[in-house]
Design a protein around this motif. Structure first.
Motif, PDB file in Angstrom:
ATOM      1  N   PHE A  37       0.859  -1.180   0.000  1.00 34.55           N
ATOM      2  CA  PHE A  37       0.000   0.000   0.000  1.00 34.55           C
ATOM      3  C   PHE A  37       0.899   1.234   0.000  1.00 34.55           C
ATOM      4  N   GLN A  39       0.914   5.743   0.814  1.00 40.44           N
ATOM      5  CA  GLN A  39       0.193   6.863   1.397  1.00 40.44           C
ATOM      6  C   GLN A  39       0.999   8.145   1.241  1.00 40.44           C
ATOM      7  N   LYS A  43      -3.743  12.142   2.690  1.00 44.60           N
ATOM      8  CA  LYS A  43      -4.609  11.263   1.890  1.00 44.60           C
ATOM      9  C   LYS A  43      -4.736   9.900   2.554  1.00 44.60           C
ATOM     10  N   GLU A  44      -5.780   9.177   2.137  1.00 45.01           N
ATOM     11  CA  GLU A  44      -5.990   7.821   2.635  1.00 45.01           C
ATOM     12  C   GLU A  44      -4.890   6.892   2.109  1.00 45.01           C
ATOM     13  N   ARG A  45      -4.646   5.832   2.891  1.00 49.27           N
ATOM     14  CA  ARG A  45      -3.731   4.810   2.409  1.00 49.27           C
ATOM     15  C   ARG A  45      -4.354   4.124   1.195  1.00 49.27           C
ATOM     16  N   GLU A  46      -3.543   3.889   0.181  1.00 47.94           N
ATOM     17  CA  GLU A  46      -4.022   3.433  -1.108  1.00 47.94           C
ATOM     18  C   GLU A  46      -3.444   2.060  -1.435  1.00 47.94           C
ATOM     19  N   ALA A  61      -3.609  -2.384  -8.408  1.00 48.71           N
ATOM     20  CA  ALA A  61      -4.416  -1.187  -8.625  1.00 48.71           C
ATOM     21  C   ALA A  61      -4.292  -0.784 -10.088  1.00 48.71           C
ATOM     22  N   SER A  63      -3.876   1.988 -11.342  1.00 50.23           N
ATOM     23  CA  SER A  63      -2.865   3.027 -11.549  1.00 50.23           C
ATOM     24  C   SER A  63      -1.456   2.475 -11.726  1.00 50.23           C
TER      25      SER A  63
END
Length: 127
Positions: A37, A39, A43-46, A61, A63
Motif C-alpha cells: 500500500f 500513502q 490522503k488515505e492509504r491506497e 491497482a 494506476s
C-alpha cells in the motif's frame, strides 16, 4: 507476532525503476497473504498490489497495472515490488502488509483485511 521491514525506497527520476523488498519475521511465511500500500500526507492509504500465500494470485491497482510487479519468495520470507516507469504521482510512503490465511488463494486489496504492517519506506519520483 509478525514483524515486517521494508527496504529499497529512495529518490528516482521519472521513468526510472525501484525495487522494494519486505522481509517478514515469521515462522511460516506461506501462511500469509501479502500486500503493498502507499500513502501521501493528507490522503488515505491506497492499495498498490497484493499476492496470495502461494504467489498464484496477484492483484494490482489500475494506476500501477503494467508498471509494477509483485512477487514473493516463501523460502526467504520476502515479498518484493518491482516498480518500473515511475511517475511523480507514485511518490509516497510504501507499506508492506500481511494477512494470516487459513486457506484460499486470494489476494486482498482492502487495507482493513491485513493484520500486520511495516513501518514504510519513502519513494520519491522527481519530474
Amino acid at each position: 507476532q509478525v514483524q515486517l521491514v521494508e527496504s529499497g525506497g529512495g529518490l528516482v527520476q521519472a521513468g526510472g525503476s525501484l525495487r522494494l523488498s519486505c522481509a517478514a519475521s515469521v515462522r511460516t511465511f506461506s501462511n500469509y497473504a501479502m500486500g503493498w500500500f502507499r500513502q501521501v500526507p493528507g490522503k488515505e492509504r491506497e492499495f498498490v498490489a497484493a499476492i496470495s500465500w502461494s504467489g498464484g494470485s496477484k492483484y494490482y491497482a489500475d494506476s500501477v497495472k503494467g508498471r509494477f510487479t509483485i512477487s514473493r519468495d516463501n523460502a526467504k520470507n520476502t515479498v518484493d515490488l518491482q516498480m518500473n516507469s515511475l511517475r511523480p504521482d507514485d511518490t509516497a510512503v510504501y507499506y508492506c502488509a500481511a494477512r494470516f490465511v487459513y486457506s484460499g488463494t486470494y489476494a486482498y486489496s482492502d487495507s482493513y483485511r491485513y493484520d500486520y504492517w511495516g513501518q514504510g519506506t519513502q519513494v520519491t519520483v522527481s519530474s
